[in-house]
Design a protein around this motif. Structure first.
Motif, short mmCIF file in Angstrom:
data_model
loop_
_atom_site.label_atom_id
_atom_site.label_comp_id
_atom_site.label_asym_id
_atom_site.label_seq_id
_atom_site.Cartn_x
_atom_site.Cartn_y
_atom_site.Cartn_z
N SER A 148 -5.60 7.50 -2.11
CA SER A 148 -6.18 8.83 -2.00
C SER A 148 -5.70 9.49 -0.70
O SER A 148 -5.45 8.82 0.29
CB SER A 148 -7.72 8.77 -2.02
OG SER A 148 -8.20 8.20 -0.83
N VAL A 149 -5.59 10.81 -0.76
CA VAL A 149 -5.16 11.61 0.38
C VAL A 149 -6.15 12.75 0.55
O VAL A 149 -6.47 13.45 -0.40
CB VAL A 149 -3.73 12.17 0.18
CG1 VAL A 149 -3.34 13.06 1.33
CG2 VAL A 149 -2.73 11.05 0.00
N LYS A 150 -6.65 12.92 1.78
CA LYS A 150 -7.53 14.03 2.12
C LYS A 150 -7.02 14.68 3.39
O LYS A 150 -6.45 14.02 4.25
CB LYS A 150 -8.95 13.54 2.39
CG LYS A 150 -9.70 13.07 1.20
CD LYS A 150 -11.11 12.70 1.57
CE LYS A 150 -11.87 12.19 0.38
NZ LYS A 150 -13.24 11.80 0.73
N ARG B 73 -5.88 6.70 2.19
CA ARG B 73 -6.74 5.52 2.03
C ARG B 73 -6.31 4.76 0.78
O ARG B 73 -5.98 5.35 -0.24
CB ARG B 73 -8.19 5.93 1.88
CG ARG B 73 -8.72 6.61 3.14
CD ARG B 73 -10.18 6.77 3.03
NE ARG B 73 -10.72 5.46 3.38
CZ ARG B 73 -11.69 5.26 4.25
NH1 ARG B 73 -12.24 6.27 4.84
NH2 ARG B 73 -12.13 4.07 4.52
N TRP B 74 -6.36 3.45 0.91
CA TRP B 74 -6.15 2.56 -0.22
C TRP B 74 -6.84 1.25 0.12
O TRP B 74 -6.52 0.62 1.14
CB TRP B 74 -4.66 2.34 -0.48
CG TRP B 74 -4.41 1.43 -1.62
CD1 TRP B 74 -4.64 1.68 -2.95
CD2 TRP B 74 -3.88 0.11 -1.55
NE1 TRP B 74 -4.29 0.59 -3.69
CE2 TRP B 74 -3.81 -0.39 -2.86
CE3 TRP B 74 -3.45 -0.70 -0.51
CZ2 TRP B 74 -3.35 -1.66 -3.15
CZ3 TRP B 74 -2.98 -1.97 -0.80
CH2 TRP B 74 -2.92 -2.43 -2.12
N GLY C 118 -0.23 0.91 -1.61
CA GLY C 118 -0.50 0.88 -3.04
C GLY C 118 0.18 -0.31 -3.68
O GLY C 118 0.81 -1.13 -3.00
N ILE C 119 0.04 -0.41 -4.99
CA ILE C 119 0.62 -1.54 -5.73
C ILE C 119 1.83 -1.05 -6.51
O ILE C 119 1.72 -0.18 -7.37
CB ILE C 119 -0.41 -2.14 -6.70
CG1 ILE C 119 -1.59 -2.69 -5.91
CG2 ILE C 119 0.22 -3.23 -7.55
CD1 ILE C 119 -2.71 -3.22 -6.75
N PRO C 120 3.01 -1.62 -6.23
CA PRO C 120 4.21 -1.24 -6.99
C PRO C 120 4.23 -1.97 -8.33
O PRO C 120 4.29 -3.18 -8.38
CB PRO C 120 5.36 -1.69 -6.09
CG PRO C 120 4.79 -2.81 -5.30
CD PRO C 120 3.33 -2.53 -5.15
N TYR C 121 4.12 -1.21 -9.38
CA TYR C 121 4.28 -1.79 -10.71
C TYR C 121 5.06 -0.82 -11.56
O TYR C 121 5.34 0.31 -11.14
CB TYR C 121 2.93 -2.19 -11.34
CG TYR C 121 1.92 -1.09 -11.48
CD1 TYR C 121 1.82 -0.34 -12.65
CD2 TYR C 121 1.05 -0.79 -10.45
CE1 TYR C 121 0.89 0.67 -12.77
CE2 TYR C 121 0.10 0.21 -10.57
CZ TYR C 121 0.03 0.93 -11.74
OH TYR C 121 -0.88 1.93 -11.86
N SER D 148 -0.13 6.69 -9.51
CA SER D 148 0.04 7.14 -10.88
C SER D 148 -0.19 8.65 -10.98
O SER D 148 -0.12 9.22 -12.07
CB SER D 148 -0.92 6.40 -11.82
OG SER D 148 -2.25 6.61 -11.41
N ASN D 149 -0.47 9.30 -9.86
CA ASN D 149 -0.70 10.74 -9.84
C ASN D 149 0.08 11.39 -8.69
O ASN D 149 -0.51 11.92 -7.75
CB ASN D 149 -2.21 11.01 -9.70
CG ASN D 149 -2.56 12.43 -10.04
OD1 ASN D 149 -1.70 13.25 -10.34
ND2 ASN D 149 -3.84 12.75 -9.98
#
Length: 83
Positions: free
Chosen positions: A5-7, A16-17, A49-52, A72-73
């Motif tokens: 998330s980005v704020k 944040r992750w 994040g998770i690279p998949y 994913s967004n």
């Protein structure tokens, strides 16, 4: 899966992750874009994040560091970082 998330708070971006929290001053950001490589071009970049297989990668280049956000967004994150 927990999404990155980005704020924007005042003149800073908060990424944040899970338990990670990164604060980047807006005036330190030099470039934001999509990274079409799997792990990112910059080998010294901080990966968040998770690279998949189905995630996109957004890079944030600052004066001192490059960050790669696995998400994913990507359009929502790029829109927030470009504001």
């Amino acid at each position: 899966m927990i999404e990155v998330s980005v704020k924007k708070i005042d003149n800073n971006f908060i990424i944040r992750w899970q338990l990670l929290r990164v604060e980047i001053p807006a005036n330190d950001i030099l470039n934001v874009g999509l990274d079409d490589t799997y792990g990112g071009d910059d080998k010294e970049a901080i990966r968040i994040g998770i690279p998949y297989g189905t995630t996109d990668r957004v890079f944030v280049q600052t004066k001192n560091q490059t960050y790669i956000l696995f998400t994913s967004n990507p359009s929502a994150i790029m829109k927030k970082l470009s504001a």
